[in-house]
Structures are given as C-alpha cells and as structure tokens.
Design a protein around this motif. Structure first.
Motif, PDB file in Angstrom:
ATOM      1  N   LEU A 174      40.796  53.433  41.495  1.00 34.53           N
ATOM      2  CA  LEU A 174      40.931  52.284  40.585  1.00 34.53           C
ATOM      3  C   LEU A 174      41.695  51.164  41.271  1.00 34.53           C
ATOM      4  CD1 LEU A 174      40.585  51.022  37.823  1.00 34.53           C
ATOM      5  CD2 LEU A 174      42.679  52.108  37.108  1.00 34.53           C
ATOM      6  N   LEU A 175      42.790  51.516  41.957  1.00 33.99           N
ATOM      7  CA  LEU A 175      43.575  50.488  42.647  1.00 33.99           C
ATOM      8  C   LEU A 175      42.721  49.781  43.697  1.00 33.99           C
ATOM      9  CD1 LEU A 175      46.417  49.296  42.757  1.00 33.99           C
ATOM     10  CD2 LEU A 175      46.889  50.809  44.653  1.00 33.99           C
ATOM     11  N   TYR A 209      33.497  53.441  38.260  1.00 33.98           N
ATOM     12  CA  TYR A 209      34.804  54.045  37.994  1.00 33.98           C
ATOM     13  C   TYR A 209      34.810  54.785  36.669  1.00 33.98           C
ATOM     14  CZ  TYR A 209      39.532  54.412  36.279  1.00 33.98           C
ATOM     15  OH  TYR A 209      40.659  54.887  35.710  1.00 33.98           O
ATOM     16  N   PHE A 221      32.795  48.841  38.585  1.00 35.08           N
ATOM     17  CA  PHE A 221      33.687  49.326  37.524  1.00 35.08           C
ATOM     18  C   PHE A 221      32.976  50.340  36.629  1.00 35.08           C
ATOM     19  CE2 PHE A 221      36.687  49.257  34.045  1.00 35.08           C
ATOM     20  CZ  PHE A 221      37.865  49.270  34.751  1.00 35.08           C
ATOM     21  N   TYR A 247      38.287  43.561  43.520  1.00 36.18           N
ATOM     22  CA  TYR A 247      37.958  42.576  42.490  1.00 36.18           C
ATOM     23  C   TYR A 247      38.844  41.349  42.659  1.00 36.18           C
ATOM     24  CZ  TYR A 247      37.591  40.406  37.920  1.00 36.18           C
ATOM     25  OH  TYR A 247      37.416  39.506  36.916  1.00 36.18           O
ATOM     26  N   ASP A 248      40.109  41.624  42.980  1.00 40.46           N
ATOM     27  CA  ASP A 248      41.080  40.563  43.180  1.00 40.46           C
ATOM     28  C   ASP A 248      40.646  39.666  44.344  1.00 40.46           C
ATOM     29  OD1 ASP A 248      43.382  39.172  42.925  1.00 40.46           O
ATOM     30  OD2 ASP A 248      44.497  40.485  44.274  1.00 40.46           O
ATOM     31  N   LEU A 271      32.414  42.039  40.082  1.00 41.13           N
ATOM     32  CA  LEU A 271      32.343  43.494  39.972  1.00 41.13           C
ATOM     33  C   LEU A 271      30.959  44.017  40.327  1.00 41.13           C
ATOM     34  CD1 LEU A 271      34.456  44.062  36.785  1.00 41.13           C
ATOM     35  CD2 LEU A 271      34.995  44.879  39.043  1.00 41.13           C
ATOM     36  N   VAL A 316      40.372  47.456  41.939  1.00 34.98           N
ATOM     37  CA  VAL A 316      41.083  46.285  41.422  1.00 34.98           C
ATOM     38  C   VAL A 316      41.410  45.319  42.564  1.00 34.98           C
ATOM     39  CG1 VAL A 316      43.273  45.577  40.425  1.00 34.98           C
ATOM     40  CG2 VAL A 316      41.981  47.400  39.384  1.00 34.98           C
ATOM     41  N   LEU A 317      41.825  45.865  43.701  1.00 35.35           N
ATOM     42  CA  LEU A 317      42.145  45.003  44.848  1.00 35.35           C
ATOM     43  C   LEU A 317      40.893  44.272  45.327  1.00 35.35           C
ATOM     44  CD1 LEU A 317      44.576  47.230  46.915  1.00 35.35           C
ATOM     45  CD2 LEU A 317      45.109  45.098  45.795  1.00 35.35           C
TER      46      LEU A 317
END
Lengths: 126, 497
Positions: free
Chosen positions: B179-180, B138, B135, B186-187, B192, B183-184
């Motif tokens: 970013l998506l 990012y 992150f 991370y999900d 991170l 996030v995916l």
C-alpha cells in the motif's frame, strides 16, 4: 535534504509512524501489541495520503456556491483511497482479533514465544 | 464492441455472486454449484483466450464508460487469459480432489462456508489478473489475503491457528508495504490507472535525478509482494502454513495464491513502471541473488525435513526462488521462463499436496516419512499420481518441470556471458541434484516393501481420479508442447508493454 524534510514534515511524520507500526508488528511478542502496531502502520499510510491530498486554501470538492473551476477544489481521490483503506484495515483487524481469541482459548496466553513453546510439544502428524 | 469483451467482468461478478449464494446453500449443493460455475468460468476464460489470440491484440473494458484518467478499467490479453484458464483448472481440480477431506475436517453445517471462501478467492484472483488499476489490485490483494486466511483456519487444530496468525502477520506486513508503495507511486504520478502512470514515469525518468524516488517506491512495493509470495529470506512461514491445512487449502495457497502476487508484481513492472525503466534499476540483481538463495536454502531445508508435507512446502520456497530468478535474469527469455514456471509449478504442487494425505491415510494417518514406508504399494493409484508429480519436480523430460529448467538455462545464456551465467548454471545444477535427492528418496520409500502389507480400505471416488489425471494431463501438455505456451506467453508479454 533536511530543509525538504522540514517543509514536508507531515509526510516525514507519516513515514516515521509507518516505521513504528511496522517494527511493532514484526518484533512485538504480544499479540495485542502486534495488532496495535498494525493499526499504527495503516494510520501512517492514511496520514500520508490525506496530507498529500490537501492543498491549503482550497475547498472540499462539493459545488455549493456555483464555482465549477477545478482549481478551486482539492482532489477527492486521496480521501476516497483513505476511506477504502480504512475499510480494509478494519476488516483485517477484526479477523486478527477473532484469531487471537481462538488462540487464547486454546493456549491461555497471548505471548507468542510461550505459544510456540507449547505447540512444539504437540504431535499432530496430519 | 464484441460481446466476448464483457466476459472478464462476468468472471469477477459471477464469482462474487457465487460466494454470497453459497452461504445460503447446503454443503453438498454448494459443492455441486461451485464445480458447475467453475466450469462456466473456464468456458468464459477460454473464449477470452481464443478471442485475444484471434484478434492478436488485448482489449480494455471501461467500467461505467468513464474515459481513461478517471474511470476504472479491466484489461484482457493473451497472458491474463492463459493464466486465468490454468489457474481455474487447478482450482477446480483442487476442489474436486480434496472434497472428501473438506467433509472430514469441517463441521457439516460449515462446509458451505468453505465454498464461499473458495469462490471469493476465485473472484479476487480473477480481479488481480484482469485489473488495469493499481488500487483495485490492492483491494483484491487484501481480499485474497483474508480468504486465504479463512481457508487456512477451517481446520481447528492449535497448529493451524498458530500458522494462520503467523501467515496473517507476514501478509499484513506485505500488504502494508505494498500500500505504501502504491501511495508513493500515486504521489509521484497522480494516476492510479496503469497506462497513464507508465507515461508519467517514463517522462519523469528521462531526467536522471528523478529515478531514485521511483526506484524507492518500487523497492518498497517489491519487498511487500515478495514477503507475501514467500521469497527467501521471508519463506519461513511456508512449511507450517501449507502442511497442516486441509489438502485443498494447502494446494490452493501454494499453487495459486502466492503465484497471483507474483503475477501482480510482473504486471506492475511491465505496465506501471515500464520494462525499459525497470531494466535500468538495480532491483533486478537483488531479486536474482535472493531467488538463488531461496532455491539453495529451500532445497536444503526440504532435504532435512522428516514430514512429507513440510518437505513439499520447503520445495515450494525453492520454486518461488526459481520464479524470482527468472525475473532477475530479465530480458524476454527470463520473464517467459519465470511465467512458464508459474504455470508448471502450480499444476505440479497442487497435485503433490492433494495426494500426500491419501498416502497418509494408507499409513495410519501419519505424514512422517518413517510411517509412509510402502504406502504407494498399499494405494497404487495415489502412488502413481504422486510419482508423476515428483518426476515433474525433479525435471524428468516430457514433464513440465524439465521444460521450465531448460527455459531458465536458455534465459541465462541469453543474458550475456558474465558472472550471472556461471552462477545460474551452478544453482540450477545444484538444485536439480537436491530435488532429485529428496524426491527419489521419497519415491523409494513409498514404493518399497514394508511389514504392513494390507491394501488401503478407502475407495477413491471417480472425481478424485479424474481431477488428478487432468492435472497430470496439463502437466504433460506443458512439458510436451512447451513451445505453444512459451509462444503464447511471449505474445502476451508483447501486448503487456
């Protein structure tokens, strides 16, 4: 498959929002609509993060009544990521808006097609 | 803990601090300060490079002493230090070599702000090289995007503004997808930091059904970064962006910024996904095909261009194609070739973008081929610098371009005897011929007699000549001692996994 989508309807909706924003940013010819698309796209991502971070029945991670068990609280990291993302998104939008103003002052239109047409006739060699 | 282990953090913090400081300085002072502190950064990064070679292993710097799954980390190995060193040298030479044009293109009261942007960009680049947290990657990616847009719009022409809008829109699409993807991931993994993520993904992928979701997230992330770095078919924004900017901006954007995105991508492959898992995904073949498409299409477009900067920008698209082709070939040889080409291309392309405006100055401020006739004779030193860079692009032996082409061919042979080998060889041969066609054509044009016989009236500063010679020296070092660099890259890749 469909059942999974129904259970995770928030995530599905977030991805749909992302798609709407993405296509708007890519295909709209009007600069303002492009910027609105950008914001919808980012919001989609934030919704995804926020809905992932929330667990029903748990509290915000602030110790008030002495419970120190981690299972009682939700994970604060996704919220932090959303905040960071919002800051980034705001600054990007600001710089894009200022660029839009500059472009409008020069070409007096916000339609990218017309601007391309006008710039094609300019000769700026260097 | 050795004191040198603090240096990676110092480079980031010092750059951020310098960015703020330059807003308060006068233009000339800001430039002198920027040059001095870039030299300090080069010294710091060289220390890190020698330290990591000496100890033979990478080190992790834990920010604020919070242990692994929670805190933020910086990690330095041979690869990061080597790239940091070459990137900083290119940055310094671009600033010195294009300083006169910065003064010409900008209002005098705003020159210091240009250096602010350059310093913030350096900070972002350093952070992307060192970071161990996806992150953070990012966030600094966005800072890099914003500052690169900033250095693009300082020249207030209609075309640069339009190019900047286009550049920003493509970059924002890319950042959104990145970013998506983050996030995916991370999900899926709940972490991170790169190493814990890699551990979780390796665990997940041992069950066959879970591979799809990881591949999906990685695919989204890869598309995002390939839009940002200008891989075919997303390369159409490059010519406008690079050709009409201030020379320093064009050099920095084409040779450093787009390479940082690719470096981050390789970092994600090695450290987040794990190279064993990545090799099983179909993504590699797609990158290989797109890379080859970029090489052919970029070279053909470059051949058709009538404007020298547009030609160089299209050839950038082709070179990005080479790098992705290396990643697509896979195996240690493929990644080494790709990483070596990042270095080779960044020292060559910056040289080209910094010399063309001087050639234009000797030909009535025009970058069109028809007006450039004989400009190399009117301005011999610039003609020499341009010629050296052109030879490197064509792939004449002793220059860096030759070594990287050789490495790509070797990687293709290593990858096995199937369709890939034949296809890569054909594309390499075709692109070498095309490269030679358009660069030799350009060289013949600028070195042939024209009716206009006057010499250039502009005297070049010593600093310009020194910086251009440095770039050529690095280029020759990469070409002549390529085994030193490939050894270092392989060692770094070993520390990466």
């Amino acid at each position: 498959m469909i059942g999974n989508l129904l259970v995770n309807y928030e995530e599905a909706f977030a991805i749909i929002l992302f798609g709407i924003g993405f296509t708007m940013l890519l295909f709209q010819r009007n600069l303002f609509k492009k910027l609105i698309g950008l914001n919808i796209m980012d919001t989609g991502t934030f919704l995804f993060l926020a809905s992932m971070g929330f667990i029903r029945g748990r509290e915000a991670p602030i110790v008030t009544n002495g419970v120190t068990d981690a299972g009682f609280y939700i994970n604060p990291v996704p919220a932090g990521l959303v905040l960071t993302g919002i800051v980034v998104s705001v600054s990007v939008t600001a710089i894009m808006l200022s660029l839009t103003v500059r472009l409008y002052r020069r070409y007096h239109t916000l339609q990218l097609d017309e601007i391309y047409e006008m710039s094609r006739h300019q000769m700026e060699d260097r | 803990m050795s004191f040198i282990q603090n240096f990676p953090l110092f480079t980031i913090v010092l750059s951020l601090f310098s960015g703020v400081l330059c807003t308060m300085l006068k233009g000339k002072t800001a430039r002198k300060y920027t040059v001095c502190y870039e030299c300090v950064l080069i010294a710091l990064v060289s220390c890190v490079l020698f330290y990591t070679i000496e100890t033979g292993q990478s080190f992790t710097y834990v920010m604020g002493e919070f242990p692994a799954p929670w805190g933020n980390e910086i990690r330095a190995g041979v690869l990061e230090a080597l790239f940091g060193l070459i990137f900083l040298i290119v940055m310094l030479c671009s600033v010195l070599g294009g300083a006169r044009f910065i003064d010409l293109d900008l209002d005098e009261s705003k020159v210091n702000l240009y250096y602010t942007l350059i310093n913030l960009m350096t900070a972002a680049m350093m952070a992307i090289l060192w970071t161990n947290d996806i992150f953070t990657g990012y966030v600094f990616l966005e800072i890099l995007t914003l500052t690169s847009c900033g250095v693009l719009i300082v020249r207030e022409l209609g075309r640069t503004t339009l190019a900047a809008i286009r550049y920003m829109i493509m970059n924002l699409l890319g950042s959104g997808l990145f970013l998506l993807g983050v996030v995916l991931l991370y999900d899926i993994t709940g972490n991170l930091l790169m190493l814990p993520m890699q551990k979780n993904i390796a665990e997940l992928c041992s069950t066959p059904g879970n591979m799809t979701s990881v591949a999906m997230a990685l695919g989204i992330l890869t598309i995002g970064l390939s839009i940002k770095s200008g891989l075919f078919p997303f390369h159409f924004w490059m010519p406008d962006t690079y050709s009409y900017a201030t020379p320093t901006s064009g050099a920095v954007l084409s040779s450093l910024v787009s390479k940082c995105y690719i470096f981050l991508l390789i970092k994600v492959y090695f450290r987040v996904i794990g190279i064993g898992v990545f090799e099983q995904m179909p993504l590699k073949a797609i990158l290989l095909v797109l890379g080859m498409g970029g090489i052919v299409l970029g070279s053909v477009s470059a051949l058709k261009a009538e404007h020298i900067n547009r030609m160089i920008a299209f050839s950038s698209a082709a070179q990005i194609g080479y790098i992705y082709m290396g990643i697509g070939l896979g195996g240690t040889a493929g990644y080494t070739a790709a990483l070596f080409h990042i270095l080779a291309h960044s020292v060559t392309k910056s040289l080209l973008f910094l010399t063309t405006p001087r050639l234009a100055e000797a030909s009535g401020d025009s970058l069109l081929f028809k007006n450039l006739q004989g400009s190399g004779l009117r301005d011999p030193s610039t003609g020499f610098f341009f010629g050296a860079a052109g030879f490197s692009m064509i792939g004449i032996p002793i220059f860096a371009g030759f070594s990287s082409k050789l490495l790509f061919a070797a990687a293709a042979v290593d990858s096995g005897r199937d369709w890939k080998l034949i296809l890569v060889m054909v594309v390499l041969a075709a692109s070498s011929v095309l490269n030679a066609l358009y660069f030799i054509r350009t060289l013949i044009r600028i070195f042939s007699e024209s009716a206009d016989k006057r010499r250039t009236t502009v005297k070049h500063g010593v600093l310009y000549k020194i910086s251009m010679s440095t770039l050529i020296a690095v280029n020759l070092a990469l070409g002549l001692f390529s085994w030193v660099f490939t050894d270092l890259i392989e060692k770094g890749l070993g520390m990466f996994g």
